[in-house]
Motif scaffolding. Structure first.
Motif, PDB file in Angstrom:
ATOM      1  N   GLY A   1     -14.272  36.464  36.124  1.00 58.02           N
ATOM      2  CA  GLY A   1     -13.221  37.472  35.949  1.00 58.02           C
ATOM      3  C   GLY A   1     -13.101  37.903  34.499  1.00 58.02           C
ATOM      4  O   GLY A   1     -12.955  39.094  34.207  1.00 58.02           O
ATOM      5  N   LEU A   2     -13.186  36.940  33.597  1.00 55.69           N
ATOM      6  CA  LEU A   2     -13.065  37.292  32.178  1.00 55.69           C
ATOM      7  C   LEU A   2     -14.285  38.052  31.689  1.00 55.69           C
ATOM      8  O   LEU A   2     -14.161  39.111  31.067  1.00 55.69           O
ATOM      9  N   THR A   3     -15.471  37.514  31.963  1.00 49.40           N
ATOM     10  CA  THR A   3     -16.651  38.125  31.347  1.00 49.40           C
ATOM     11  C   THR A   3     -17.100  39.388  32.072  1.00 49.40           C
ATOM     12  O   THR A   3     -17.588  40.317  31.437  1.00 49.40           O
ATOM     13  N   ARG A   4     -16.936  39.469  33.404  1.00 51.28           N
ATOM     14  CA  ARG A   4     -17.461  40.603  34.144  1.00 51.28           C
ATOM     15  C   ARG A   4     -16.446  41.722  34.347  1.00 51.28           C
ATOM     16  O   ARG A   4     -16.827  42.883  34.496  1.00 51.28           O
ATOM     17  N   ILE A   5     -15.150  41.418  34.397  1.00 50.00           N
ATOM     18  CA  ILE A   5     -14.142  42.479  34.518  1.00 50.00           C
ATOM     19  C   ILE A   5     -13.413  42.670  33.184  1.00 50.00           C
ATOM     20  O   ILE A   5     -13.200  43.782  32.736  1.00 50.00           O
ATOM     21  N   GLY A   6     -13.036  41.548  32.539  1.00 47.65           N
ATOM     22  CA  GLY A   6     -12.335  41.637  31.258  1.00 47.65           C
ATOM     23  C   GLY A   6     -13.221  42.145  30.132  1.00 47.65           C
ATOM     24  O   GLY A   6     -12.754  42.838  29.228  1.00 47.65           O
ATOM     25  N   GLU A   7     -14.488  41.782  30.155  1.00 48.10           N
ATOM     26  CA  GLU A   7     -15.463  42.233  29.151  1.00 48.10           C
ATOM     27  C   GLU A   7     -14.910  42.178  27.726  1.00 48.10           C
ATOM     28  O   GLU A   7     -14.896  43.194  27.022  1.00 48.10           O
ATOM     29  N   PRO A   8     -14.466  41.004  27.292  1.00 51.10           N
ATOM     30  CA  PRO A   8     -13.878  40.927  25.943  1.00 51.10           C
ATOM     31  C   PRO A   8     -14.941  41.038  24.853  1.00 51.10           C
ATOM     32  O   PRO A   8     -16.072  40.595  25.024  1.00 51.10           O
ATOM     33  N   LYS A   9     -14.540  41.669  23.756  1.00 44.60           N
ATOM     34  CA  LYS A   9     -15.412  41.762  22.586  1.00 44.60           C
ATOM     35  C   LYS A   9     -14.789  40.929  21.455  1.00 44.60           C
ATOM     36  O   LYS A   9     -13.564  40.800  21.373  1.00 44.60           O
ATOM     37  N   ALA A  10     -15.639  40.377  20.629  1.00 48.61           N
ATOM     38  CA  ALA A  10     -15.147  39.552  19.520  1.00 48.61           C
ATOM     39  C   ALA A  10     -14.109  40.326  18.725  1.00 48.61           C
ATOM     40  O   ALA A  10     -14.280  41.522  18.465  1.00 48.61           O
ATOM     41  N   GLY A  11     -13.026  39.651  18.377  1.00 50.64           N
ATOM     42  CA  GLY A  11     -11.968  40.281  17.605  1.00 50.64           C
ATOM     43  C   GLY A  11     -10.859  40.879  18.448  1.00 50.64           C
ATOM     44  O   GLY A  11      -9.788  41.197  17.933  1.00 50.64           O
ATOM     45  N   GLU A  12     -11.092  41.038  19.736  1.00 53.45           N
ATOM     46  CA  GLU A  12     -10.043  41.558  20.611  1.00 53.45           C
ATOM     47  C   GLU A  12      -9.025  40.455  20.940  1.00 53.45           C
ATOM     48  O   GLU A  12      -9.283  39.266  20.733  1.00 53.45           O
ATOM     49  N   THR A  13      -7.875  40.894  21.476  1.00 57.26           N
ATOM     50  CA  THR A  13      -6.833  39.961  21.887  1.00 57.26           C
ATOM     51  C   THR A  13      -6.836  39.815  23.406  1.00 57.26           C
ATOM     52  O   THR A  13      -6.779  40.805  24.131  1.00 57.26           O
ATOM     53  N   ILE A  14      -6.895  38.557  23.851  1.00 57.17           N
ATOM     54  CA  ILE A  14      -6.802  38.233  25.272  1.00 57.17           C
ATOM     55  C   ILE A  14      -5.457  37.556  25.509  1.00 57.17           C
ATOM     56  O   ILE A  14      -5.120  36.594  24.815  1.00 57.17           O
ATOM     57  N   ALA A  15      -4.709  38.034  26.480  1.00 60.29           N
ATOM     58  CA  ALA A  15      -3.513  37.326  26.932  1.00 60.29           C
ATOM     59  C   ALA A  15      -3.834  36.713  28.287  1.00 60.29           C
ATOM     60  O   ALA A  15      -4.483  37.352  29.121  1.00 60.29           O
ATOM     61  N   VAL A  16      -3.407  35.465  28.468  1.00 61.60           N
ATOM     62  CA  VAL A  16      -3.712  34.807  29.730  1.00 61.60           C
ATOM     63  C   VAL A  16      -2.480  34.063  30.237  1.00 61.60           C
ATOM     64  O   VAL A  16      -1.867  33.275  29.512  1.00 61.60           O
ATOM     65  N   ALA A  17      -2.125  34.373  31.488  1.00 63.63           N
ATOM     66  CA  ALA A  17      -0.971  33.750  32.123  1.00 63.63           C
ATOM     67  C   ALA A  17      -1.389  32.423  32.731  1.00 63.63           C
ATOM     68  O   ALA A  17      -2.574  32.147  32.903  1.00 63.63           O
ATOM     69  N   ALA A  18      -0.398  31.587  33.056  1.00 66.24           N
ATOM     70  CA  ALA A  18      -0.654  30.253  33.610  1.00 66.24           C
ATOM     71  C   ALA A  18      -1.684  29.533  32.731  1.00 66.24           C
ATOM     72  O   ALA A  18      -2.699  29.025  33.192  1.00 66.24           O
ATOM     73  N   ALA A  19      -1.362  29.484  31.449  1.00 65.00           N
ATOM     74  CA  ALA A  19      -2.355  29.151  30.425  1.00 65.00           C
ATOM     75  C   ALA A  19      -2.836  27.706  30.473  1.00 65.00           C
ATOM     76  O   ALA A  19      -3.880  27.399  29.897  1.00 65.00           O
ATOM     77  N   THR A  20      -2.115  26.819  31.120  1.00 67.43           N
ATOM     78  CA  THR A  20      -2.593  25.432  31.202  1.00 67.43           C
ATOM     79  C   THR A  20      -3.087  25.097  32.598  1.00 67.43           C
ATOM     80  O   THR A  20      -3.491  23.969  32.851  1.00 67.43           O
ATOM     81  N   GLY A  21      -3.060  26.049  33.499  1.00 69.74           N
ATOM     82  CA  GLY A  21      -3.658  25.839  34.807  1.00 69.74           C
ATOM     83  C   GLY A  21      -5.179  25.845  34.687  1.00 69.74           C
ATOM     84  O   GLY A  21      -5.725  26.190  33.632  1.00 69.74           O
ATOM     85  N   PRO A  22      -5.871  25.467  35.739  1.00 72.82           N
ATOM     86  CA  PRO A  22      -7.325  25.328  35.623  1.00 72.82           C
ATOM     87  C   PRO A  22      -8.035  26.651  35.349  1.00 72.82           C
ATOM     88  O   PRO A  22      -9.057  26.665  34.663  1.00 72.82           O
ATOM     89  N   VAL A  23      -7.499  27.755  35.851  1.00 73.15           N
ATOM     90  CA  VAL A  23      -8.117  29.047  35.568  1.00 73.15           C
ATOM     91  C   VAL A  23      -7.731  29.517  34.162  1.00 73.15           C
ATOM     92  O   VAL A  23      -8.593  29.816  33.326  1.00 73.15           O
ATOM     93  N   GLY A  24      -6.431  29.557  33.898  1.00 73.13           N
ATOM     94  CA  GLY A  24      -5.968  30.076  32.613  1.00 73.13           C
ATOM     95  C   GLY A  24      -6.504  29.301  31.420  1.00 73.13           C
ATOM     96  O   GLY A  24      -6.911  29.887  30.408  1.00 73.13           O
ATOM     97  N   ALA A  25      -6.510  27.985  31.509  1.00 69.25           N
ATOM     98  CA  ALA A  25      -7.011  27.176  30.399  1.00 69.25           C
ATOM     99  C   ALA A  25      -8.475  27.475  30.125  1.00 69.25           C
ATOM    100  O   ALA A  25      -8.915  27.503  28.970  1.00 69.25           O
ATOM    101  N   THR A  26      -9.220  27.719  31.177  1.00 72.01           N
ATOM    102  CA  THR A  26     -10.645  28.012  31.022  1.00 72.01           C
ATOM    103  C   THR A  26     -10.854  29.407  30.455  1.00 72.01           C
ATOM    104  O   THR A  26     -11.679  29.614  29.558  1.00 72.01           O
TER     105      THR A  26
END
Lengths: 345, 345
Positions: free
Chosen positions: B140-165
């Protein structure tokens, strides 16, 4: 009063509209012709494009483009003739595509100006099928919608310059195309002249049922121009992995407040999750500008071979532009609405 | 009562919950051990994964996967031991990843079963960081989110197994990572142990302001697991062309009605249009299954090199699964919640 050789009429933004623009929104002012200095040219406007996005420029709500300021000439795409030039590369008599706005004359340093050649067959088409609306249809459908042969495409505002083009490209690509338009005359045109498989009148009391019947295999691509009740009818029909290019939501442009509840924001998120939908907004030249040559070549070929048809609604006189624009937002246009600023000679 | 060698305990769906699941939703039934026939094997469950998507399977609302039927064993991912086999390729003693559900024993013909090797260091991790949740985060992060270095990512449920990863991958990719979690303990863990740049407590009365301060350059990727008020705080901060992988909306899973108005559905469409946003839902194995080998290789490398950390919350006893699941939906878990069905020997 037609265009003259001595006076520059300009529609300036007099006040920001609340809801639908009124006769007070824009004000006609007159001034002498501007003078082109070194490195500049003087343009005489022949055609002015009217497009729904202009409503956004009248507001100062945050958006992708800065608003027109109070007292500034209203922005817009134009076809113009060079009548004086101290700018390399442009000669008197050249016909150009420019962003000169709602006025008779403008000085330009060449920024965002493209030459249209000595004698184009349909100069005003560069404001429609061969310009921004056509490019918007082509790129949004092919790059975000990504339709595959055999899939069903639903397209709102089906006889407008974007929707009509989306649907005709969909047919070229081998899809089932279902249009949505306002009134039986537009719907008949979409089917009989544009070759859509069906077209549903959103003013019908049975709109949602009629749309469902016209889409027996659901909807794989919904090209969104409208929002509101049309979107409500489409959402239940979207198939898993459907794609929704969000090009416009004209039904909401004059809205002054949010509609009554319940609040369906998280319900829409649940649809996106459960059906694995993609909703994506885009601004054509920001996001796809690099594809313009590919578009222009392909679209020219389709037009020449008769695969794509195009309908214009020419309205004479810059003085009529505000009323024509208000009507456009009401869906009164039938085809691409263009103001002929320079009377035919 | 722990797992025995003679009785198969099964949690079956007794009734469809309205709102939050209750003690009546699932019913524990007991039966003799099933028998594996030709072409089958008998599995003894060692670990059962608890995941938010299971709430959806309890309902018969239309979704991407069919619901569990009343009277059927509740579905779920499991780690199990082969204890009898008439199936080629599987021997007694093999440890496998299977979808055997909420029970002690199951017969399998090998469908959707993967061998875990003779002695994996952490068998249960195949239900988390090395399995569906980790793969969901990565794809989900790499194929839909497509983040680039220097960008800001916000992630909900940040300590759950998905969010933490998601957050830790974001750091590996050179992004600013801002987590959102419930309570100061989880937030401290996200920053101190997982290396997030910041983590905001969504229970704080100043949540929206704190989030805005933690994202001075806006948000380019929002990895959505939660919806509701967290989404409300994120939406104004999304930058033009931001991407929103929609992985879950856990705050809404127990909702029994839509919230009060105004209706913000078309307002969200306007945000998508004006900011050129992409919202995209996905179901990991439907949409990205072909990428699993690439994920497994990359994630194993990150874990071995210490770049990715993983937190599990092991709860003993199949009998405790329903209460643990209700708590998961309330956000009471801290890390990946797994039921140890077979007591440690």
């Amino acid at each position: 009063m037609p265009q003259t050789d001595t006076v520059n009429r300009q529609w300036i933004l007099a006040e920001r509209p609340i809801g639908e623009p009124t006769d007070q929104t824009l004000k006609l002012v007159e001034s002498p012709l501007p003078v082109a200095g070194p490195g500049e040219m003087l343009l005489r406007i022949e055609y002015l494009s009217l497009d729904p996005y202009m409503r956004g420029r009248m507001s100062d709500a945050p958006s992708y483009a800065p608003p027109v300021q109070i007292g500034e000439v209203m922005t817009g795409g134009t076809v113009a003739r060079v009548i004086a030039s101290q700018l390399d590369g442009f000669e008197v008599g050249d016909l150009v595509l420019s962003r000169s706005g709602w006025q008779d004359y403008a000085v330009s340093d060449g920024t965002e100006v493209a030459k249209l050649g000595k004698a184009p067959a349909h100069p005003s088409w560069s404001l429609g099928i061969l310009g921004m609306p056509g490019f918007t249809a082509w790129a949004g459908l092919t790059r975000i919608g990504e339709p595959k042969a055999g899939e069903t495409i639903a397209v709102a505002a089906a006889t407008g310059p974007v929707g009509a083009t989306v649907g005709q490209i969909g047919k070229i690509l081998g899809c089932r195309v279902v249009g949505i338009a306002g009134g039986p005359e537009k719907c008949a045109y979409a089917v009989e002249e544009l070759g859509f498989d069906a077209c549903i009148d959103h003013k019908s009391p049975d709109f949602a049922e009629l749309l469902a019947k016209a889409c027996p295999d659901g909807i794989d691509v919904y090209y969104e121009n409208v929002g509101g009740k049309v979107l409500d009818g489409v959402l239940p029909l979207l198939n898993p992995n459907a794609r929704v290019p969000v090009c416009g939501i004209i039904s909401q442009y004059n809205a002054t407040s949010l509609p009554e509840g319940p609040d369906r924001l998280n319900w829409l998120m649940a649809q996106i999750l459960r059906k694995k939908l993609k909703f994506q907004g885009f601004i054509i030249f920001d996001d796809f500008g690099h594809l313009y040559p590919e578009f222009a070549a392909q679209m020219s070929g389709w037009i020449e071979s008769g695969k794509i048809r195009y309908r214009e609604e020419i309205i004479d006189g810059l003085e009529n532009a505000p009323r024509a624009f208000i009507g456009l937002l009401r869906g009164e246009n039938f085809g691409k609405r263009v103001i002929r600023v320079r009377p035919a000679e």
